[in-house]
Design a protein around this motif. Structure first.
Motif, short mmCIF file in Angstrom:
data_model
loop_
_atom_site.label_atom_id
_atom_site.label_comp_id
_atom_site.label_asym_id
_atom_site.label_seq_id
_atom_site.Cartn_x
_atom_site.Cartn_y
_atom_site.Cartn_z
N PRO A 591 37.15 28.32 29.57
CA PRO A 591 36.44 29.36 29.29
C PRO A 591 35.79 29.52 31.00
CG PRO A 591 35.91 28.15 27.60
CD PRO A 591 36.68 27.32 28.42
N ALA A 592 35.58 28.52 31.54
CA ALA A 592 34.88 28.80 33.01
C ALA A 592 35.86 29.51 33.71
CB ALA A 592 34.52 27.31 33.61
N ILE A 593 37.03 29.41 33.73
CA ILE A 593 37.90 29.76 34.68
C ILE A 593 37.87 31.46 34.42
CG2 ILE A 593 40.32 30.06 35.32
CD1 ILE A 593 40.79 27.22 34.66
N LEU A 594 38.09 31.84 33.08
CA LEU A 594 38.29 33.26 32.72
C LEU A 594 36.77 33.77 33.20
CD1 LEU A 594 39.60 32.96 29.22
CD2 LEU A 594 40.78 33.89 31.14
N GLU A 595 35.53 33.07 32.99
CA GLU A 595 34.32 33.83 33.35
C GLU A 595 34.25 33.98 34.97
OE1 GLU A 595 30.47 31.18 33.73
OE2 GLU A 595 30.51 31.99 31.57
N ALA A 596 34.75 32.90 35.63
CA ALA A 596 34.91 33.04 37.06
C ALA A 596 35.66 34.24 37.38
CB ALA A 596 35.27 31.91 37.81
N ALA A 597 36.96 34.33 36.81
CA ALA A 597 37.75 35.64 37.18
C ALA A 597 37.23 37.02 36.88
CB ALA A 597 39.24 35.34 36.44
N LEU A 598 36.64 37.08 35.83
CA LEU A 598 36.06 38.10 35.15
C LEU A 598 34.77 38.67 35.91
CD1 LEU A 598 35.98 40.67 33.35
CD2 LEU A 598 34.72 39.42 31.63
N GLY A 599 33.96 37.63 36.42
CA GLY A 599 32.87 37.73 37.27
C GLY A 599 33.22 38.32 38.56
N TYR A 600 34.16 37.81 39.09
CA TYR A 600 34.63 37.94 40.37
C TYR A 600 35.03 39.63 40.49
CZ TYR A 600 37.39 38.42 44.85
OH TYR A 600 37.92 38.78 45.82
N THR A 601 36.08 39.65 39.44
CA THR A 601 36.42 41.26 39.37
C THR A 601 35.27 42.37 39.27
OG1 THR A 601 38.37 40.50 38.67
CG2 THR A 601 38.07 42.79 38.53
N ARG A 602 34.17 41.96 38.44
CA ARG A 602 33.20 42.97 38.38
C ARG A 602 32.26 43.00 39.60
NH1 ARG A 602 31.84 41.77 31.83
NH2 ARG A 602 33.71 43.28 31.05
N GLU A 603 32.06 41.92 40.20
CA GLU A 603 31.16 41.77 41.25
C GLU A 603 31.92 42.58 42.57
OE1 GLU A 603 28.90 38.93 44.40
OE2 GLU A 603 30.31 38.10 42.76
N HIS A 604 33.15 42.69 42.57
CA HIS A 604 33.83 43.37 43.65
C HIS A 604 34.51 44.37 43.57
CE1 HIS A 604 33.36 39.72 46.38
NE2 HIS A 604 33.52 38.98 45.54
N LEU A 605 34.62 44.94 42.27
CA LEU A 605 35.26 46.31 41.92
C LEU A 605 34.63 47.26 41.07
CD1 LEU A 605 37.50 44.47 42.83
CD2 LEU A 605 39.17 45.97 41.93
N HIS A 638 46.47 39.40 44.45
CA HIS A 638 46.70 38.32 45.46
C HIS A 638 45.19 37.24 45.42
CE1 HIS A 638 46.85 36.17 49.55
NE2 HIS A 638 48.12 36.31 49.35
N GLU A 639 44.17 38.18 45.32
CA GLU A 639 42.97 37.21 45.48
C GLU A 639 42.86 36.59 44.22
OE1 GLU A 639 40.79 36.79 47.78
OE2 GLU A 639 42.13 38.16 49.05
N LEU A 640 43.19 37.00 42.95
CA LEU A 640 43.17 36.05 41.59
C LEU A 640 43.95 35.00 41.81
CD1 LEU A 640 43.06 39.20 39.03
CD2 LEU A 640 41.11 37.64 39.70
N VAL A 641 45.37 35.15 42.33
CA VAL A 641 46.20 34.20 42.28
C VAL A 641 46.10 33.16 43.12
CG1 VAL A 641 48.77 33.83 42.78
CG2 VAL A 641 48.28 35.73 41.44
N LYS A 642 45.48 33.32 44.19
CA LYS A 642 45.43 32.30 45.34
C LYS A 642 44.24 31.38 44.91
CE LYS A 642 42.10 34.44 48.81
NZ LYS A 642 42.13 34.68 50.11
N ARG A 643 43.19 31.90 43.79
CA ARG A 643 42.44 31.16 43.43
C ARG A 643 42.51 30.35 41.97
NH1 ARG A 643 40.00 35.18 46.37
NH2 ARG A 643 37.72 34.95 47.25
N GLY A 644 43.75 30.67 41.81
CA GLY A 644 44.35 29.86 40.60
C GLY A 644 43.60 30.34 39.29
N TRP A 645 43.41 31.40 39.29
CA TRP A 645 43.03 32.29 38.03
C TRP A 645 43.88 33.16 37.43
CZ3 TRP A 645 38.15 34.55 41.17
CH2 TRP A 645 37.25 33.66 41.18
N ALA A 646 45.18 33.23 37.87
CA ALA A 646 46.33 33.88 37.49
C ALA A 646 47.64 33.50 37.71
CB ALA A 646 46.27 35.56 38.00
N SER A 647 48.61 33.53 36.92
CA SER A 647 49.95 33.21 37.21
C SER A 647 50.72 34.24 37.88
CB SER A 647 50.57 32.70 36.12
OG SER A 647 50.66 33.29 34.92
N VAL A 648 51.97 34.28 38.51
CA VAL A 648 52.82 35.45 38.87
C VAL A 648 53.87 35.36 37.78
CG1 VAL A 648 54.41 36.18 40.69
CG2 VAL A 648 52.15 34.99 41.06
#
Length: 692
Positions: A591-605, A638-648
């Motif tokens: 859950p922490a990884i999903l939370e971080a990814a969603l929080g990042y996207t909402r904060e920046h976009l 690219h930002e989500l993948v390099k942080r390890g929050w998404a796979s390609v």
């Protein structure tokens, strides 16, 4: 029977407002009309200068002001003795008009040590007025000395018997035009002007005359002060005193009524001017607070100098600690305890608040009411409500003293326009918010609905501008008409001035409804029918054929790699998925990884301007995939993948028009660093699986 008292007001040249002290009860005010003489009548003063006209103003009789000033300068604050010869009842039952008595009046000497028999007995005011030519005879047969003195003054054309057309016979009373309050305030702002308080209206609201400024009548509220007053009873309709209202009024009348004072105007609201009054070098508002007959009012006190604000706050703190007068009331003791508890709860809420990322992911706010918030705007909820993230958490910020149009009413277009204006102005920018007031949770009348506790702030943008003032000036919000002592923005004057400017130019809601900008958008973001699917296909085909990069605005972040966006030029709202990547579902990742990814996207976009390059249309799910560029040239995938929050999804990545290989390289780097979802990644095991 002879009575005595202190002169605390001089309504005219032959009448005194006398406060009779009694050992057996509260002081009693009488209007004492001097027997046997009559001074010229003073006209009525309109105390609504610049705001409205009550049409009650009337002209003086010649030399009326001269006679009144002669008596005022000699009698105000002095002790008099008088023997009533008749009494009329009060004109009202609410205490606004005291009883009138007719009496012979003796002005007592200033000291107990009298040098002559005359000074020891006092001065007969009827005779003194007659000798100075300030009155004529009237009523029952006056004393022979008075008759002779009046005759001598008339023969000498002295005082009121001078030429009625001579300069100074009549006051030059200015009558400012209705609606000119701000102009009048601007003319007097910053000046220390001579003033006389004609009446105390209750609380700390004064009726003031400016003798050296065309005798303008103003209604002035003391800055930084809230004193008990008179409230209208819903049952009887009478005005009843709040606890200590009579004491506060007595304090003011004894100190400043009809005294030569100094007024300094600091502001104006919808009904009153706001300022300070000094008498004998003392700030009257500060003295009220010191004796426990008033509270410090922060929104109004913001107009005072910083040094004065500190004095007011310190005076209130001392009076509260001693439980003087209003601070002895049970409700004030309870309110002080509740305020302390609320501050403690707010501190706990801040200490226990979720992180910025967690708050953004959950769409929640701290629930705390910090006095100041310095942070970045991460969401515009409405034209007057923001979410601001500081270093620790996210706070819900409502703008003070302004109201946006109803988003569901006739002004919905203006509500949307106001929200869009605020979004363009502050989203992603740093702001500074200062707490002005808090409205506690309340139950809606005749309903079970409970409105939650809400904090209201003044928000200053990075360019040092007040956001609420900007909004009102554009006509995207209106100013809330607060009650007499209602909490409000410290910049209320600026808000009113901005609203006046908006009305004069018919801006926003003050203009025609047809002038409202209308966002005509075809919403293709929902689960629609074949028409929606066809429209999405057509959009994809047109855009990809032209190799366009589209301007877009993120309406909402649905998931770390899934956005609802507005394409203004194309006139549509669509949902896009980030091309070439996959964000793990709840069952696949911590859950922490999903939370971080969603929080990042909402904060920046969230609600930001972005660039979109459409890649593919997935027929099975009717989904558009795209590359999203933000904050210049950052690539969200690219930002989500390099942080390890998404796979390609490598096959899809290689089919992208551009950027696919960069995604694959970013994933390889994340695997090597064992970031995010790759923390347990085993390169050798992966190679063995591929070899099979």
């Amino acid at each position: 029977m002879s009575q005595s008292g202190i002169v605390q007001g001089v309504p005219s040249g032959d009448c005194l407002a006398v406060l009779c002290l009694s050992a057996g009860g509260p002081p009693r005010e009488l209007l004492v009309v001097i027997d046997g003489v009559r001074a010229p009548r003073l006209g009525r003063v309109d105390f609504s200068a610049g705001f409205s006209s009550n049409d009650r103003a009337s002209a003086d009789r010649p030399w009326a002001w001269l006679a009144r000033e002669w008596l005022r300068t000699r009698a105000i604050g002095r002790r008099v003795s008088f023997t009533p010869s008749g009494e009329l009842p009060a004109a009202s039952t609410d205490g606004a008009q005291p009883p009138r008595v007719f009496a012979s009046v003796m002005l007592q000497p200033r000291t107990a040590e009298a040098s002559s028999l005359e000074s020891a007995l006092g001065v007969d005011l009827a005779l003194a007025l007659a000798a100075a030519g300030m009155v004529e005879t009237s009523g029952k047969a006056p004393a022979d000395e008075v008759v002779a003195a009046v005759a001598a003054a008339r023969d000498a054309k002295q005082g009121i018997f001078a030429d009625p057309d001579a300069p100074g016979a009549l006051r030059n009373v200015a009558k400012p035009q209705v609606g000119s309050a701000m102009e009048l305030f601007t003319a007097l702002k910053g000046r220390s002007v001579a003033a006389q308080v004609a009446d105390i209206r209750g609380g700390c609201q004064l009726r003031v005359v400016l003798p050296q400024d065309d005798h303008i009548g103003l209604t002035v509220a003391l800055a930084g002060v809230s004193a008990p007053g008179y409230r209208k009873s819903q049952d009887s309709g009478d005005y009843l005193p709040e606890p200590f209202a009579k004491e506060a009024k007595f304090f003011l009348e004894s100190a400043i009524r009809d005294r030569d004072s100094t007024l300094q105007l600091l502001g104006a609201d919808r009904q009153n001017y706001i300022g300070t009054l000094t008498y004998g070098g003392r700030d009257v508002g500060l003295q009220l607070i010191k004796v426990g007959l008033a509270k410090y009012l922060p929104w109004s006190g913001a107009r005072l100098s910083l040094a004065a604000q500190e004095q007011y706050v310190a005076a209130e703190k001392a009076a509260r600690a001693q439980r003087l007068r209003i601070w002895s009331l049970p409700e004030e003791v309870a309110a002080a305890a509740a305020s302390a508890a609320a501050e403690a709860a707010s501190a706990v809420a801040i200490a226990n608040a979720s992180s910025v990322s967690a708050s953004l992911a959950a769409g929640s706010t701290s629930g705390a009411t910090p006095k100041e918030v310095d942070g970045k705007v991460v969401e515009v909820v409405s034209a007057t409500t923001l979410k601001v993230a500081d270093k620790k958490t996210v706070h819900l910020i409502a703008l003070s003293s302004v109201r946006a149009p109803n988003a569901r009413g006739a002004d919905v277009a203006w509500a949307d326009a106001g929200k869009e204006f605020v979004r363009k102005t502050v989203i992603g920018s740093r702001v500074h918010a200062t707490l002005d007031y808090v409205k506690e949770a309340t139950t809606v009348k005749d309903s079970d609905k409970v409105l939650p506790r809400k904090a209201f702030y003044t928000v200053v943008t990075s360019s040092k501008k007040n956001l609420a003032v900007m909004l009102v000036k554009k006509g995207y919000a209106t100013v809330i008409p607060h009650g007499r002592d209602g909490d409000r923005s410290p910049d209320y004057d600026d808000l009113l001035e901005a609203e006046s400017a908006a009305k004069s130019t018919r801006a926003g809601v003050h203009g025609k409804v047809s002038a409202a900008p209308e966002l005509r958008l075809n919403d293709l973001s929902g689960k629609g029918d074949k028409n929606r699917k066809g429209a999405l296909k057509q959009l994809h085909s047109t855009v990809t054929r032209r190799a366009q990069v589209l301007d877009a605005v993120v309406e909402y972040v649905l998931a770390p790699a899934r956005l609802k966006v507005r394409l203004p030029k194309e006139g549509v709202v669509v949902v896009i998925a980030i091309a070439g990547i996959r964000v793990p579902r709840d069952t696949d990742a911590e859950p922490a990884i999903l939370e971080a990814a969603l929080g990042y996207t909402r904060e920046h976009l969230m609600q930001r301007q972005i660039k979109v390059r459409l890649e593919a249309f997935v027929d099975a799910s009717s989904t558009l995939t795209a590359t999203v560029l933000y904050e210049g040239n950052k690539n969200l995938g690219h930002e989500l993948v390099k942080r390890g929050w998404a796979s390609v999804m490598r096959r899809s990545a290689r089919e992208m028009s551009e950027g696919g290989e960069e995604l694959i390289s970013a994933e390889d780097a994340a695997k090597a660093a064992k970031a995010g979802i790759w923390k347990n990644y085993d390169a050798e095991a992966e190679a063995a699986r591929e070899a099979e």
